[in-house]
Structures are given as C-alpha cells and as structure tokens.
Scaffold this motif. Structure first.
Motif: not given
Lengths: 92, 705
Positions: A70-72, B297, B118, A74, A61, B508-512, B392, B115, B77-78, B395
């Motif tokens: 922190k954003v992941g 990471d 955001r 693909n 990723m 795929l988008l995720l806040e880690l 993680r 944060n 939600t964002y 991903f």
C-alpha cells in the motif's frame, strides 16, 4: 516545447491521472510525468509501465496498492501518474 | 553465490575488523531493527512506519558454534541507487565505501514475505554484487495465517542463496537463521540477471574501455546503476568512479536517442524477471487486500474526517498528559518534600544540610517530578507510531506543510521533535532534497520538546493551581503553546522558503504500513529507556549544575542577613542583577534571569534552578511546594513577580527560544558547519525575546498586570 507537450498529450489519449481515477478500480500505469529523479524512484517502487495499480482511497492523500504494498501519494504526485483502465468496459 | 567458506571467513575477519561482519538490509519498515534486536539482544527503537532507522547501528551476536559476529543494522532503502542521506549510508556500507565501517563479509537481506516482488527488487541488486547473501522472509506467520505458502527451498534454488523463514517480532526462525549463518556453505552459481541488449552493449563498451585504460574489473550491477542514474555525476562520485562520468553521460545520451523510455524498460524487465522467479515458489491463499485497513484509510485520508480524527487524537493526548500524569506527579512531589523534611530533621543546620536539601533535592528533585507526564506523552507517541497512523498523519499534514514551503516528510521529524529535537533533526535525513532537509533542521527545535514540558507545567501550576479547573486550563494552555511552537516553525519555514531556500515543491510518497495492534511491550520498553535517560540526565548534569547553583546562590555568606538578602548578595544574585536590565522589559526579575542562564545548558534546568532559588529561600520557615513559593515572590513595589502576564511571557520565551547545547552540536554535525547552527541559535533566541517583549509590553499597555 509546445510540440513536445502536444506529442505527450496525444500519447496520453484514453488515460487519466491517478488522482482522478475511481476508488476500488484496477488500472495499468501508462506513463509518469516529472523530473528524472522522481520518475525513477516511482518506477523502482513498482510504478513502471503496464504495472497494475488498485486505487483504495483519495482525499488528503491517494492510497493505492502497487506490487502488493500500500502506497500513499500526495495529490501533486498522483496527478503525474497516468493510468488506463484494466477493464475494457470502463468509463475511461 | 553463497556464504564464504570458513577459512576465507577467518582470513577476512582478521584483516578487516577482527570480527566477521554481517550487514542487515531491506526495504523500509520490513522489520530490520526487530530482527537486529532479536539477534543481538539490544533494544534499538522500532515502530510501525518507514524511516525509523536513519543511522547504521552495530551489535554483536554469536553463531551456534560460539563465533562472535558483528551485525550492522542499516537504514531501509528500495534500491542501491540512493535518494536521501540515510539511503546513501546503506549503499556506502554495502559497497565498502565508508572508512568508519568494515566492508560486510555477508549480507542478510530481510524481506516482507507479504510483499515479495517489491522487496526482491533490492535483493536482486544486492545478489548481483556477488557477495555472500542470506534472504530472511519476515512476517511469514502473518502470511501463513491468510493461507499463503512460500516455498523457501524453491526460492533458494532460484536465487542461489539460503532463504530462511522468520517472524522477527516473535523471535521465531532466529535459531534457524543463526544455524545458516554458522554453516560452511559451498559456493554455488552466482545470481545473474539478463539486461536488455541496448544496456548490455553499453556496459560491454565501458568495460572494454576501462580494460584498455588499465582499470580493474567493475561490477556489472554498479555499471547498470550508473547508467540508470538520473544524476550520473553524483552517483559516480558516490561510487568513487569519477573517471566514468563522461563515458556514462555519453552512453545515456546514446540510449536516450534510440529509446526515449529506456529507464522504464530496464526497471520493468527486472520486475518481470522477479515475478517469473517467484511464481512457482508462492502458493496464493486468501486475498491479501486488507478490507478493514482499507476502510480505515478511507476515513483517515478523508479531508474532513481525517482532520477530525487527527484533532481528537492530539486533544486526547494532551488531556491524558495532565489527567493521567498529574496524580503520580503530585505523589512524587510530596515524596520529595517528605525526604527533604527528613533530612532537615536529621542533619544539624549547616552547609551539608543545605547542600542536600537545596542543592540536590531542591534541584534534581524538582525535575524528576515531571517524569510521569513525560512518560504519558511518550506512551501516546509510541501508540501512534505502533498502530501505523503516523505515516497517514504525514499525508494529512502534507497540504499544510506545502503551503508553508515544507516537504510532507518534514512532518515526521517535526513530530519526533516533540519528544526531543535531536532525534527529530536526525530524522530529517529521510528527506531527499538537501534544501528541504536543511529547512526542516532549521525549524525543528520550534516543536515543543519534552524538556519544555516541565517549564510549562511549572508555570501552569503557578497560574492555575488555585483555579477551579486546573487540569483543564493547564491542558488548554499547553496545547496552545504546542500550537504556538508549530506556528513559529511554519512561519520561519515560509520565510526561509521565500528567501533562503527558493525552489520547487517536492512530492510526498510513502509506503503505508498495515494497521497493527500496538505492542505494549515495545512501547513499554521505549518508555523505560526514555525514563532511564531522563533520570540519568537528572542524576548527572542536573545534579551537578544544581550543586553549582546552590553554591552560587548561597555564597558568600554574610552574618545577620535574611535569606532573601543573602540570595540577593550571592554570586548568582550578582549575575542575575547584572542581566536584569535586559530581561526586565519581558517582565522577568533577576531570579528568572539566573534560571534562563542555566536553561541554556538544558531547558529543564530552569525548573531545577527555580527549585534551588525559591525553596532554598523558604527553608528557614518550612518547605513550600515550588509553585506556591514562586507565587509569593514580589517586586520591590509589592507587585507579584509571577503575574499572569509574566508567566505567559516566560512561556512564550520558552516556546520559541533554542536553549539546548546538545541541539546546537547536532545541528552543526548534520549541516556540516557552525554557520547554520549559530544562525539557528541567533534567530530563534532573538525571535523569542522579541515575542515575549511584545506580549508583555502590549499587555501592560492594555492594563493587564
């Protein structure tokens, strides 16, 4: 269609995709490609034009820091985010 | 912009729901449920990854004046512009569009203090709804430890609402929050953000048009959200403003011609305003970039190291399930047998003794013994969730998921399904695309849930208990069965994507989440609740069905029959003999058939049924452990019933079949039709039968027994 693509390419001069960007460097978001829904969600997460992005890792990723979190992403998505270097002497 | 005055509050509460209602809202993984638990004293599930709350949850708390209030915990939600079904619930509740939920009288916006920018994006949209809002700055202690300071007084002035610092996991700041929620706060200036001129013009034009048509005033933020929406038709329907579809579409076209990148400009302007507002309120300390976290990471995201770490974590989990779980399992097993023997000694032979020993202890007791292994599994899942590794891992699996047509986010529902398919199916709500979501729901029950574990452990006991390394072989076999389940899920995902759900791959988008030391208390609580649910199930459904099964297996009683003859002539025996021709090609006898029928209610009922049938059969001599009793069963020609081929065939059947009525009901609810629920039941059961048949018949042809 071809004309549109050519125009987009010329607009993206001096940019690289986030997937290709170096780890540890700071970038500014230049533009995002993709459908309207995806692009809007990315913007709401902080990936809007001129936003600062720090690339942390890539591999399975792409990990980056945007808007303090922190954003992941693909690889598919990281390839659609175009960035410019925050430093003038950068390799870009 | 402030909380309602007390008299208004009383009026509202009487009309709407009799209780003053607060909604708790924030970004995913900002600590909403932790605060919800701290305020209400409830124990809703919390974990260190986004998307744990997928349904609204309601609790009660009391203000410092003893006023009873209702608190609704909403999915994270964002933005108020929803992207997925769980986010839609949040928007609907906040806008008062849900019939089953009262419109909140006040909104508690929880914000991750580290944060701010955001998090305040969503808060600013909520503030514009012109409703009473309290901002809670969570994780403030963590920020202070790094030398950062947030001046809540300045933030409160700038956002025109109370701002409360808090550390929800330590319950610090909760009293201060309750004090604020108890106060009568006078109305102050509303929170107004300036929009770009081209947006302002369009909003004014729509407002004028609505006024001419006699439609009441519409909130500016709702008009802005409609204008920004990439799919105005769906958003207008969600906001119950279908009449605005055409005017909004026309306005979007007009703005698009003038300014191609207008959406970006609007979002950017909001972020810039928020940056400006926050500037004076935050005193920056040390660097917030997590050095060690970033380093981890790099390895976790690495294409080789990442997979190695993932495989090791999984292998460790399965070895622990058997290594750590088998000792207490054996102790419970022995205890159950001792209790049964005591009853045998105390009660005279007869119906009552048989009911207690065979029906209750033989049924529920045989399921209860698997509790330690299930708890070890939950401990490891909790550990992965709490450390922050889960996001993680999603991903890592993304490429594989994409290759079979699944969305990367499907990993979390699939992983949750290893505990139980029901939360897994519900977790699919976090997937934005409806096709991807349905596809995930259809294949999620292939993941080996904890109800399958007792069946696998029992069959491994039959197979390997006399082997030199039973733990190692059992771990290996069950790991293989878990992989088989995932393999089945991937195969059908690929097949359905090629046929039923053709379409493009989503991103795929995720806040880690940051890596955190796991909270043993939180994991322990989850394990306790799982254990309670498991024992409740064993004490109710399983005991009831076991008693029924005992009756069916021991009646009618004919004089002079041996125990096996009596069982064969019993009601259950007749049912089993009736279905035996269908299951015999899979290597199963009629007793297994009765087990399969009872397992349709819940998979672990199979073990309970075997307990009633096999230990019941042996009671006249002495009570044998179930696996040992099963191993002694023979076909009329003298061959072992539970041969290795039969045991594997049975485990393959269980790995693929859908034997859980609750899952069918949940799929019906989530998909909104019986069509998909029945389709899922039919295709999974047929596939399980086909694979077990193929395995057994090929095994026979190759000379295995």
């Amino acid at each position: 269609m071809i004309e549109k693509e050519r125009k987009a390419n010329s607009n993206r001069k001096n940019t690289i995709s986030l997937a290709e960007a170096d780890i540890g460097s700071i970038f500014y978001v230049h533009s995002i490609e993709g459908n309207a829904v995806e692009c809007h969600r990315l913007r709401e997460l902080g990936f809007c034009e001129k936003a600062e992005v720090v690339k942390i890792a890539h591999g399975a990723m792409t990990v980056c820091l945007v808007c303090g979190s922190k954003v992941g992403l693909n690889k598919l998505l990281a390839k659609r985010i175009f960035v410019t270097s925050a430093k003038k002497d950068s390799a870009i | 912009m402030a909380l309602l005055k007390k008299d208004e509050r009383v009026f509202k509460s009487e009309v709407a729901s009799k209780l003053f209602t607060f909604a708790l809202v924030g970004n995913p993984n900002s600590g909403k449920t932790t605060l919800f638990n701290a305020l209400t004293g409830l124990r809703q599930k919390i974990a260190n990854y986004p998307g744990v709350t997928i349904e609204k949850k309601v609790g009660i708390f009391y203000t410092l004046y003893g006023e009873k209030c209702q608190l609704i915990d909403l999915p994270g939600t964002y933005s108020l512009l929803p992207n997925s079904p769980d986010e839609k619930i949040t928007t609907e509740v906040l806008l008062g569009l849900r019939e089953d939920t009262p419109k909140p009288d006040g909104i508690i916006c929880i914000v991750d203090a580290s944060n701010l920018e955001r998090s305040l994006y969503l808060v600013s949209q909520i503030l514009e709804l012109d409703r009473p809002v309290v901002i809670v700055l969570n994780m403030i202690d963590e920020l202070a430890a790094k030398g950062w300071e947030v001046d809540c007084r300045i933030l409160s002035q700038k956002f025109n609402c109370p701002v409360v610092p808090c550390q929800a996991n330590k319950k610090s700041g909760v009293v201060q929050l309750k004090t604020v929620l108890s106060k009568e706060i006078a109305r102050s200036k509303p929170f107004v953000l300036n929009y770009p001129d081209f947006i302002d013009e369009e909003i004014t034009a729509i407002e004028n048009q609505s006024e001419i048509q006699g439609i009441g005033p519409i909130s500016r933020i709702m008009l802005l959200l409609l204008l920004l929406s990439p799919d105005p038709e769906t958003t207008a329907k969600l906001f119950r403003m279908d009449f605005l579809i055409q005017p909004i579409q026309r306005a979007q076209e007009k703005i698009g011609k003038l300014k191609p990148n207008w959406r970006d400009a609007v979002v950017r302007e909001r972020f810039l305003t928020l940056q400006y507002l926050v500037k004076g309120a935050v005193k920056k300390g040390g660097h917030l970039s997590r050095g060690l976290s970033d380093l981890i990471d790099r390895y976790v995201a690495h294409p080789v190291w990442g997979w190695l770490i993932f495989s090791m974590a999984m292998a460790l989990m399965f070895l622990a399930v058997f290594g750590m779980g088998s000792y207490p399992k054996d102790l419970i097993d022995e205890g159950m047998r001792a209790i049964s023997e005591k009853f045998q000694a105390v009660f005279p032979p007869g119906e009552l003794r048989d009911l207690i020993c065979q029906g209750i202890i033989g049924g529920a007791g045989n399921v209860v013994v698997f509790l330690p292994q299930i708890l070890v599994l939950f401990f490891f899942i909790g550990l992965l969730e709490d450390t922050g590794y889960m996001a993680r891992a999603a991903f890592l699996m993304d490429k594989l998921m994409n290759a079979v047509g699944l969305h990367g986010k499907s990993f979390l529902p699939l992983l949750s399904s290893h505990a139980c398919a029901i939360p897994g199916i519900l977790a699919a709500r976090t997937i934005d695309n409806p096709k991807d979501r349905l596809l995930t729901i259809l294949i999620a029950p292939f993941a080996s849930c904890s109800a399958r574990l007792p069946v696998y452990v029992l069959m491994c006991g039959v197979l390997f208990s006399q082997h030199s390394h039973p733990v190692l072989w059992s771990s290996f076999t069950i790991f293989f069965l878990y992989i088989l389940g995932i393999g089945g899920a991937f195969f059908f995902a690929w097949l359905f994507k090629k046929t039923l759900f053709k379409g493009k791959q989503s991103f795929l988008l995720l806040e880690l989440p940051p890596y955190r030391r796991p909270s043993i208390k939180s994991i322990g609580l989850q394990m306790y609740e799982r254990a309670l649910a498991f024992l409740k199930r064993a004490g109710t459904i399983i005991v009831s069905v076991s008693i029924l099964l005992w009756f069916l297996t021991s009646h009618p009683k004919l004089p002079g029959e041996s125990s096996s003859q009596a069982l064969s002539h019993s009601f259950a025996g007749r049912i089993g003999h009736f279905i035996e021709p269908i299951i015999k090609p899979l290597g199963f006898n009629w007793k297994i058939g009765v087990g399969l029928l009872s397992a349709q209610a819940a998979r672990e009922m199979f073990v309970s049924t075997m307990g009633v049938i096999y230990t019941g059969e042996e009671t006249k001599e002495n009570i044998l452990p179930l696996a040992q009793a099963m191993r002694k069963d023979k076909w009329p020609d003298g061959k072992e019933v539970f041969s290795p081929l039969c045991c594997f065939s049975l485990m393959i059947y269980f790995a693929f079949s859908l034997q859980c009525l609750s899952t069918v009901a949940v799929v019906r609810r989530e998909t909104g039709s019986w069509k998909w629920a029945l389709f899922q039941f039919a295709y999974m059961t047929s596939f399980a039968y086909f694979c077990a048949f193929l395995f057994y018949q090929i095994g026979l042809l190759l000379g295995f027994s």
